[in-house]
Design a protein around this motif. Sequence first.
Motif, PDB file in Angstrom:
ATOM      1  N   ASN A 149      -8.954   2.025   3.097  1.00  9.97           N
ATOM      2  CA  ASN A 149      -8.267   3.232   2.630  1.00  9.97           C
ATOM      3  C   ASN A 149      -6.825   3.311   3.095  1.00  9.97           C
ATOM      4  OD1 ASN A 149     -10.431   4.562   1.189  1.00  9.97           O
ATOM      5  ND2 ASN A 149     -11.429   4.714   3.173  1.00  9.97           N
ATOM      6  N   LEU A 150      -6.586   2.904   4.349  1.00  8.78           N
ATOM      7  CA  LEU A 150      -5.219   2.985   4.859  1.00  8.78           C
ATOM      8  C   LEU A 150      -4.310   1.993   4.130  1.00  8.78           C
ATOM      9  CD1 LEU A 150      -3.289   4.267   6.834  1.00  8.78           C
ATOM     10  CD2 LEU A 150      -4.002   2.592   8.543  1.00  8.78           C
TER      11      LEU A 150
ATOM     12  N   LYS B 146      -4.704   0.850   1.144  1.00 12.46           N
ATOM     13  CA  LYS B 146      -4.487   1.406  -0.196  1.00 12.46           C
ATOM     14  C   LYS B 146      -3.450   2.514  -0.163  1.00 12.46           C
ATOM     15  CE  LYS B 146      -9.100   1.184  -1.727  1.00 12.46           C
ATOM     16  NZ  LYS B 146     -10.263   1.889  -2.289  1.00 12.46           N
ATOM     17  N   ALA B 147      -3.551   3.376   0.853  1.00 16.33           N
ATOM     18  CA  ALA B 147      -2.616   4.497   0.963  1.00 16.33           C
ATOM     19  C   ALA B 147      -1.181   3.987   1.068  1.00 16.33           C
ATOM     20  CB  ALA B 147      -2.967   5.366   2.181  1.00 16.33           C
TER      21      ALA B 147
ATOM     22  N   LEU C 232      -0.062   2.421  -2.325  1.00 19.07           N
ATOM     23  CA  LEU C 232       0.067   3.294  -3.493  1.00 19.07           C
ATOM     24  C   LEU C 232       0.958   4.515  -3.289  1.00 19.07           C
ATOM     25  CD1 LEU C 232      -3.672   3.170  -4.650  1.00 19.07           C
ATOM     26  CD2 LEU C 232      -1.758   1.791  -5.501  1.00 19.07           C
TER      27      LEU C 232
ATOM     28  N   ASN D 100       4.170   6.898  -2.670  1.00 17.02           N
ATOM     29  CA  ASN D 100       5.513   6.809  -3.241  1.00 17.02           C
ATOM     30  C   ASN D 100       6.616   6.893  -2.190  1.00 17.02           C
ATOM     31  OD1 ASN D 100       4.713   6.639  -5.979  1.00 17.02           O
ATOM     32  ND2 ASN D 100       4.197   8.818  -5.927  1.00 17.02           N
ATOM     33  N   ASP D 101       6.225   7.146  -0.957  1.00 14.64           N
ATOM     34  CA  ASP D 101       7.230   7.378   0.084  1.00 14.64           C
ATOM     35  C   ASP D 101       8.118   6.165   0.340  1.00 14.64           C
ATOM     36  OD1 ASP D 101       6.213   9.924   0.422  1.00 14.64           O
ATOM     37  OD2 ASP D 101       4.843   9.316   2.024  1.00 14.64           O
ATOM     38  N   PHE D 102       7.619   4.998   0.018  1.00 16.26           N
ATOM     39  CA  PHE D 102       8.382   3.788   0.335  1.00 16.26           C
ATOM     40  C   PHE D 102       9.295   3.331  -0.804  1.00 16.26           C
ATOM     41  CE2 PHE D 102       4.632   3.202   3.183  1.00 16.26           C
ATOM     42  CZ  PHE D 102       5.329   3.319   4.372  1.00 16.26           C
TER      43      PHE D 102
ATOM     44  N   LEU E 159      10.668  -1.793   0.533  1.00 17.79           N
ATOM     45  CA  LEU E 159       9.398  -2.421   0.923  1.00 17.79           C
ATOM     46  C   LEU E 159       8.705  -2.919  -0.338  1.00 17.79           C
ATOM     47  CD1 LEU E 159       7.369  -2.985   3.268  1.00 17.79           C
ATOM     48  CD2 LEU E 159       6.303  -0.799   2.703  1.00 17.79           C
TER      49      LEU E 159
ATOM     50  N   PHE F 123      -1.199  -1.063  12.370  1.00 16.75           N
ATOM     51  CA  PHE F 123      -1.853   0.241  12.298  1.00 16.75           C
ATOM     52  C   PHE F 123      -3.169   0.282  13.057  1.00 16.75           C
ATOM     53  CE2 PHE F 123       0.985   0.996   8.684  1.00 16.75           C
ATOM     54  CZ  PHE F 123       1.270   2.339   8.834  1.00 16.75           C
TER      55      PHE F 123
END
Lengths: 212, 212
Positions: A94-95, A97-98, A101, A103-105, A110, A178
């Motif tokens: 999940n991490l 994928k987060a 996906l 949009n913050d980057f 990146l 992470f």
Amino acid sequence: MRESKLEFTPTYERLPSYLRFAEDASLKKQDFVSGTSLAGFLGLSPIQVRKDLAFAGLKGIPKRGYKVSEIIDGLKIFLTWNKPKKAILIGAGNLGKAVLLCNDFKDCGLDIVGIFGNDKDKIGDKIGRLEVLDIADLAFEFERLKPFIAIISVDEKLDAQELANLLAEKGIKGIWNFTTQKIRIKGNVAIYNSDFTADFAVLCADIQRRNG
Amino acid sequence: MRESKLEFTPTYERLPSYLRFAEDASLKKQDFVSGTSLAGFLGLSPIQVRKDLAFAGLKGIPKRGYKVSEIIDGLKIFLTWNKPKKAILIGAGNLGKAVLLCNDFKDCGLDIVGIFGNDKDKIGDKIGRLEVLDIADLAFEFERLKPFIAIISVDEKLDAQELANLLAEKGIKGIWNFTTQKIRIKGNVAIYNSDFTADFAVLCADIQRRNG
DNA sequence: TAGATTGTTAATCGATTAACAATC
DNA sequence: TAGATTGTTAATCGATTAACAATC
């Protein structure tokens, strides 16, 4: 918690928020923003904002503020976000994928070009535009993808240090870890540990302080 | 990037790694660990480890080190991790799922009792042992769940500030904000911003420094 | 012009590191 | 005992804040 003692770390941490503020201002067709307004919005002191922007090489104009387009271009260059950096994601949970996906980057240069999973069920699945590769093929696929950065988001069943050793040997420049596992590399590899439990400890301390 | 200026933040950030080290030592049936060995494993200086442990109220024994069981119990109490804290997750995307399902928080007293989603498809789905609730029912469900902490991991379509205002009004004690949106609360609410782009900026700076 | 803002130098504050005494 | 380790006080280092001159 970060690994090495890099000077001006707090400044680097604040710069992305200035960049976002400038981009919002740009959308609103503003040409200039003052350090004061930036500080007010972000809950920082104006002096700190000016110091940070000066550190990033930005010059303002007394009485007017900083040119929005110069903040945007200048900060992107200063952070090397103007150049795309190929990255691989190790861990297709999940991490992972987060990170892939979200949009913050989109402004950070990146460029995630590969994602690796351990779970036989997941290998071959599509996540976004990428197919999950077998982590067993990491060494082989590294040569093809030539990543600059690796993001490790595997679970505790895998040995993050072992993965990092392989990546370092292959010539990775930076590792974003992470996991709560400790990674140490002898060579010239930048390592950033995003340890959620460290963040949670700070939040708990703050709650405790505020509530006696 | 953290919101308020809490003293000893770097110390609080390191304490969880000491706790994990002690738990590993405990599994290996070790009764004592020295600050020196802890420092060596974590890449820190022994002086810093001793200072941190002293700050957390732990006492060692010259020549022997620190009692493993005392580190574990003492740090959990110091961090308030011995007491379960009810939390709700707002945002049932990949990041929310990752936080809910990862094992890293098993020692942190983080008791996630509710997860809220915006996406009609997801509402009613089970994630782990929890059913995704409708974010529209947040105010109502708050009364039932009585959470202490809220973790915000919504995407940019939702207004994090608005959610935070509601939570603050309802009496939340701490907000962990995973969005890049700025949250500010007037009252006595602890806020921790986990901004991935801020972390990425530090990593980029470190890579740049190491590679000229 | 006056007021608002930037830029720079100095002062302060907090965190880390050094030195070394105390101790088992 | 000697050596290893803790604990504490002082020194250093880095980041933030204050003060104020410069400027449009």
